[in-house]
Design a protein around this motif. Structure first.
Motif, PDB file in Angstrom:
ATOM      1  N   GLU A  10     -10.430   2.527   4.027  1.00  0.00           N
ATOM      2  CA  GLU A  10      -9.733   1.502   3.252  1.00  0.00           C
ATOM      3  C   GLU A  10      -8.242   1.796   3.073  1.00  0.00           C
ATOM      4  O   GLU A  10      -7.579   1.180   2.249  1.00  0.00           O
ATOM      5  N   ASP A 158      -5.962   4.741  -1.188  1.00  0.00           N
ATOM      6  CA  ASP A 158      -6.348   3.596  -2.015  1.00  0.00           C
ATOM      7  C   ASP A 158      -7.121   3.984  -3.267  1.00  0.00           C
ATOM      8  O   ASP A 158      -7.154   3.234  -4.239  1.00  0.00           O
ATOM      9  N   ARG A 178      -2.609  -0.686  -2.585  1.00  0.00           N
ATOM     10  CA  ARG A 178      -3.406  -1.777  -3.159  1.00  0.00           C
ATOM     11  C   ARG A 178      -4.175  -2.458  -2.031  1.00  0.00           C
ATOM     12  O   ARG A 178      -3.777  -3.509  -1.530  1.00  0.00           O
ATOM     13  N   ARG A 179      -5.255  -1.836  -1.626  1.00  0.00           N
ATOM     14  CA  ARG A 179      -6.043  -2.341  -0.496  1.00  0.00           C
ATOM     15  C   ARG A 179      -7.508  -2.001  -0.726  1.00  0.00           C
ATOM     16  O   ARG A 179      -7.833  -0.928  -1.221  1.00  0.00           O
ATOM     17  N   GLY A 183      -8.674   0.188  -4.188  1.00  0.00           N
ATOM     18  CA  GLY A 183      -7.233   0.050  -4.341  1.00  0.00           C
ATOM     19  C   GLY A 183      -6.826  -1.074  -5.267  1.00  0.00           C
ATOM     20  O   GLY A 183      -5.829  -0.971  -5.991  1.00  0.00           O
ATOM     21  N   ARG A 184      -7.603  -2.148  -5.266  1.00  0.00           N
ATOM     22  CA  ARG A 184      -7.239  -3.305  -6.085  1.00  0.00           C
ATOM     23  C   ARG A 184      -7.763  -3.202  -7.515  1.00  0.00           C
ATOM     24  O   ARG A 184      -7.109  -3.648  -8.456  1.00  0.00           O
ATOM     25  N   LEU A 185      -8.942  -2.634  -7.675  1.00  0.00           N
ATOM     26  CA  LEU A 185      -9.588  -2.648  -8.989  1.00  0.00           C
ATOM     27  C   LEU A 185      -8.757  -1.951 -10.057  1.00  0.00           C
ATOM     28  O   LEU A 185      -8.631  -2.437 -11.180  1.00  0.00           O
ATOM     29  N   ALA A 187      -5.447  -0.906  -9.667  1.00  0.00           N
ATOM     30  CA  ALA A 187      -4.037  -0.862  -9.272  1.00  0.00           C
ATOM     31  C   ALA A 187      -3.073  -0.929 -10.449  1.00  0.00           C
ATOM     32  O   ALA A 187      -2.026  -0.274 -10.437  1.00  0.00           O
ATOM     33  N   ASP A 188      -3.398  -1.708 -11.457  1.00  0.00           N
ATOM     34  CA  ASP A 188      -2.456  -1.920 -12.552  1.00  0.00           C
ATOM     35  C   ASP A 188      -2.818  -1.169 -13.826  1.00  0.00           C
ATOM     36  O   ASP A 188      -2.267  -1.449 -14.890  1.00  0.00           O
ATOM     37  N   SER A 199       3.793   2.479  -5.503  1.00  0.00           N
ATOM     38  CA  SER A 199       2.651   1.591  -5.322  1.00  0.00           C
ATOM     39  C   SER A 199       3.026   0.607  -4.225  1.00  0.00           C
ATOM     40  O   SER A 199       4.074  -0.048  -4.308  1.00  0.00           O
ATOM     41  N   SER A 201       1.619  -2.442  -1.259  1.00  0.00           N
ATOM     42  CA  SER A 201       0.564  -3.395  -0.918  1.00  0.00           C
ATOM     43  C   SER A 201       0.256  -3.395   0.570  1.00  0.00           C
ATOM     44  O   SER A 201      -0.686  -4.050   1.013  1.00  0.00           O
TER      45      SER A 201
END
Length: 213
Positions: A10, A158, A178-179, A183-185, A187-188, A199, A201
């Motif tokens: 990922e 990620d 952020r992949r 990575g997305r869950l 990220a912030d 960070s 994308s």
């Protein structure tokens, strides 16, 4: 910065085909496996727990061996690479930094990844090293592979718990990608934003990171 080191799953490769293959092996629809994968990701559990949720009595060692005999063992192909991998790695090589790949993978996956001829100076995997992320020894091996000091090495990945946090603890620079689901869950989240030096994308942003460092 003298070296950029990359995680594999990922980060360079998409896991879609891997999980689809497991769904077919367990004879369930792909989305039926996707749901428990998402659940264990959200709970911070081992990926393999998704398989245990569908089949509580599964012996993964036996299943891995059976899949290997059936020709379904871990194998990475060109189609598994994200589209930005080759151009991003090539751009970093053009900047004169060392580019290495190091992730939690089997020996066979490492061999297949090396066979793709990526624009990288070295590829290594956890099974070959006998140590895996998030163990600090893994990141000591990364810096050996990088031929640079930890503070001169950027690790890109990620997964916060496997990549960003332990790499930072080992003294490396970190870039959170952020992949994919991991990575997305997160990220912030405050913890990830605090631990990651950058960070991004997409991998194409790394050339600017290196050029500006």
């Amino acid at each position: 910065m003298k070296c950029v080191a990359f995680d594999i799953g990922e980060t360079l490769t998409c896991d879609d085909r891997y999980w689809a293959s497991w769904a077919d092996w367990l004879d369930v629809p792909h989305h039926t496996l996707s749901a428990p994968v998402g659940a264990v990701v959200a709970q911070g559990r081992d990926n393999a727990d998704a398989l245990r949720l569908l089949r509580p009595d599964i012996d993964l060692t036996v299943e891995y061996a059976a899949r290997e005999r059936a020709g379904l063992g871990e194998l990475l192909t060109e189609n598994d690479l994200y589209p930005d991998v080759r151009p991003a790695l090539a751009a970093l090589c053009d900047l004169g930094v060392r580019v290495v790949v190091a992730g939690n993978q089997t020996r066979r996956a490492g061999e297949s990844l090396r066979s793709l001829g990526l624009p990288a100076d070295a590829v290594a995997v956890s099974e070959e090293w006998g140590t895996a992320k998030p163990d600090v020894e893994f990141f000591h091996r990364v810096t050996d592979l990088a031929r640079a000091e930890p503070e001169e090495t950027l690790y890109v990945g990620d997964h916060p718990a496997n990549d960003v946090f332990p790499a930072r603890e080992a003294g490396l620079l970190t870039a959170h990608l952020r992949r994919g689901p991991w990575g997305r869950l997160w990220a912030d989240t405050r913890e990830v934003l605090a631990a990651a030096d950058w960070s991004v994308s997409g991998l194409g942003q790394l050339a600017s990171v290196v050029a500006g460092k």
